[in-house]
Design a protein around this motif. Structure first.
Motif, PDB file in Angstrom:
ATOM      1  N   ILE A 182      25.897   5.127 -12.695  1.00  0.00           N
ATOM      2  CA  ILE A 182      27.167   5.834 -12.562  1.00  0.00           C
ATOM      3  C   ILE A 182      27.295   6.383 -11.140  1.00  0.00           C
ATOM      4  N   VAL A 183      28.414   6.072 -10.476  1.00  0.00           N
ATOM      5  CA  VAL A 183      28.669   6.607  -9.135  1.00  0.00           C
ATOM      6  C   VAL A 183      28.767   8.133  -9.225  1.00  0.00           C
ATOM      7  N   PRO A 184      28.017   8.868  -8.399  1.00  0.00           N
ATOM      8  CA  PRO A 184      27.974  10.326  -8.534  1.00  0.00           C
ATOM      9  C   PRO A 184      29.252  11.014  -8.065  1.00  0.00           C
ATOM     10  N   PRO A 188      34.207   8.370  -3.479  1.00  0.00           N
ATOM     11  CA  PRO A 188      35.546   7.840  -3.768  1.00  0.00           C
ATOM     12  C   PRO A 188      35.647   7.162  -5.129  1.00  0.00           C
ATOM     13  N   LEU A 189      34.565   6.560  -5.599  1.00  0.00           N
ATOM     14  CA  LEU A 189      34.574   5.857  -6.880  1.00  0.00           C
ATOM     15  C   LEU A 189      33.805   6.629  -7.950  1.00  0.00           C
ATOM     16  N   ALA A 190      33.758   7.943  -7.830  1.00  0.00           N
ATOM     17  CA  ALA A 190      32.979   8.791  -8.736  1.00  0.00           C
ATOM     18  C   ALA A 190      33.302   8.500 -10.198  1.00  0.00           C
ATOM     19  N   GLY A 191      32.266   8.449 -11.015  1.00  0.00           N
ATOM     20  CA  GLY A 191      32.422   8.211 -12.443  1.00  0.00           C
ATOM     21  C   GLY A 191      32.481   6.758 -12.833  1.00  0.00           C
ATOM     22  N   SER A 192      32.538   5.850 -11.854  1.00  0.00           N
ATOM     23  CA  SER A 192      32.584   4.423 -12.151  1.00  0.00           C
ATOM     24  C   SER A 192      31.210   3.925 -12.578  1.00  0.00           C
ATOM     25  N   LEU A 193      31.214   2.930 -13.449  1.00  0.00           N
ATOM     26  CA  LEU A 193      29.983   2.288 -13.895  1.00  0.00           C
ATOM     27  C   LEU A 193      29.749   1.037 -13.059  1.00  0.00           C
ATOM     28  N   VAL A 194      28.570   0.954 -12.442  1.00  0.00           N
ATOM     29  CA  VAL A 194      28.193  -0.209 -11.644  1.00  0.00           C
ATOM     30  C   VAL A 194      27.109  -0.979 -12.381  1.00  0.00           C
ATOM     31  N   ARG A 212      33.170  -0.882 -12.773  1.00  0.00           N
ATOM     32  CA  ARG A 212      34.228  -0.564 -13.741  1.00  0.00           C
ATOM     33  C   ARG A 212      34.608   0.895 -13.588  1.00  0.00           C
ATOM     34  N   ARG A 213      35.872   1.131 -13.230  1.00  0.00           N
ATOM     35  CA  ARG A 213      36.357   2.490 -13.017  1.00  0.00           C
ATOM     36  C   ARG A 213      36.528   3.225 -14.357  1.00  0.00           C
TER      37      ARG A 213
END
Length: 334
Positions: A182-184, A188-194, A212-213
């Motif tokens: 999860i982007v911390p 800019p993409l915080a909360g997105s799953l990579v 995935r946002r």
């Protein structure tokens, strides 16, 4: 809500009370730990570039189910851990530490099945990450990302699952998404799953990945494949950089592990990302089939990388837990 792991007291109470009927069948496990004092065999060196070795454990368990750990998550503070085994089990434990924070053993260890009676084909869990009270787990073979919520006793309960947002026909059966993270906050993409695949390659022979946002929209990108290394896990540092754990295993070059750091701003639609190598180690070091990575922050603000191995339930392999502190580049002595 703060992410919470099953407490040892709760596990014991569930085993002994009428509430156990509503809980998973928990398997208590006694774990024997042999401390690893030095990362490089035969050397007292503790510093490896920007990383400082912070101790390790060689683990063996009383249950035949213990081992095969493919992903790990440490609760903030680094004392409680949860892991998944690619044989379809959850594991929860305490990491016992000495006054300097070095791991000395595991206690209050428990395992339970991810699904009731399902075979390995359906429960080949490979990646795990957590945020708030939600845990994401990636599976190979039947490629999917599952989302679990924690119940009142701290046990993960399946909420939903869906295929990863990529063309499934391009994924190799046993080389799917081994890394999910999860982007911390603050990015800019915080909360997105990579998600980053193990060895499913794009048209340029680079490693397939996705983002995935939170709103469900997504895009694909790639990670440059360097050498014969495959991705086995990945997690984000607090500053937003992505650390990938990679493994090499072949007859010509032997066994090795690598940690690669991808800059926070590099991930974008259609991009092919690469980054600096933080560490590369072969069998001159205390490694095995290193598969799981978790990143926490020590009280002094230093990121701590915790890495576990998958022994494949083989007498020729080991269950290792290794820790490193990312102390930075200003002092490379040692």
């Amino acid at each position: 809500m703060t992410f919470r792991l099953p407490a040892a007291v709760s596990l014991a109470a569930l085993l002994l009370s009428g509430a156990a009927a509503a809980a998973p069948d928990v398997i208590p496990v006694e774990v024997t730990a042999r401390p690893i004092e030095h990362f490089r065999i035969g050397s007292d060196r503790q510093r490896f570039g920007e990383l400082e070795f912070a101790g390790g454990l060689d683990l063996s368990g009383s249950s035949r189910h213990f081992g095969a750990l493919s992903a790990v998550h440490l609760h903030p503070g680094g004392s409680r851990m949860m892991a998944v085994a690619d044989t379809g089990f959850w594991l929860a434990a305490n990491i016992d530490r000495d006054p300097d924070g070095r791991p000395v053993g595991l206690s209050d260890v428990a395992m339970w099945e991810m699904t009731n009676g399902a075979g390995k084909w359906e429960t080949d869990a490979e990646g795990m990450t957590a945020t708030g009270d939600t845990i994401f787990v990636s599976y190979e073979r039947t490629h999917r990302i599952a989302e679990f919520a924690l119940d009142d006793d701290g046990f993960p309960v399946l909420r939903r699952e869906a295929p990863p947002p990529v063309a499934l026909h391009e994924l190799r059966t046993n080389r799917g998404f081994e890394a999910v993270a999860i982007v911390p906050d603050g990015q800019p993409l915080a909360g997105s799953l990579v998600g980053v695949s193990e060895k499913s390659l794009d048209g340029n022979r680079n490693i397939m990945a996705f983002l995935r946002r939170p709103d469900g929209s997504s895009f694909e990108f790639s990670v440059k494949r360097v050498g014969e290394f495959d991705v086995t896990d990945g997690q984000f540092l607090p500053d937003g950089d992505l650390v990938l754990l990679e493994r090499r295993f072949n007859i010509t070059d032997g066994v090795a592990m690598r940690l690669r750091r991808i800059a926070a701003g590099a991930i974008a639609e259609g991009a092919t990302v690469d980054g600096e190598v933080l560490l590369e180690a072969d069998l001159l070091y205390q490694i095995d089939n290193m598969e799981g990575l978790s990143i926490t922050v020590d009280p002094d603000g230093t990121p701590r990388l915790t890495i576990v191995s998958d022994d494949n339930h083989s007498i020729l392999q080991r269950n290792l837990l290794l820790e490193f502190r990312l102390v930075g580049a200003e002092d490379r002595s040692g």
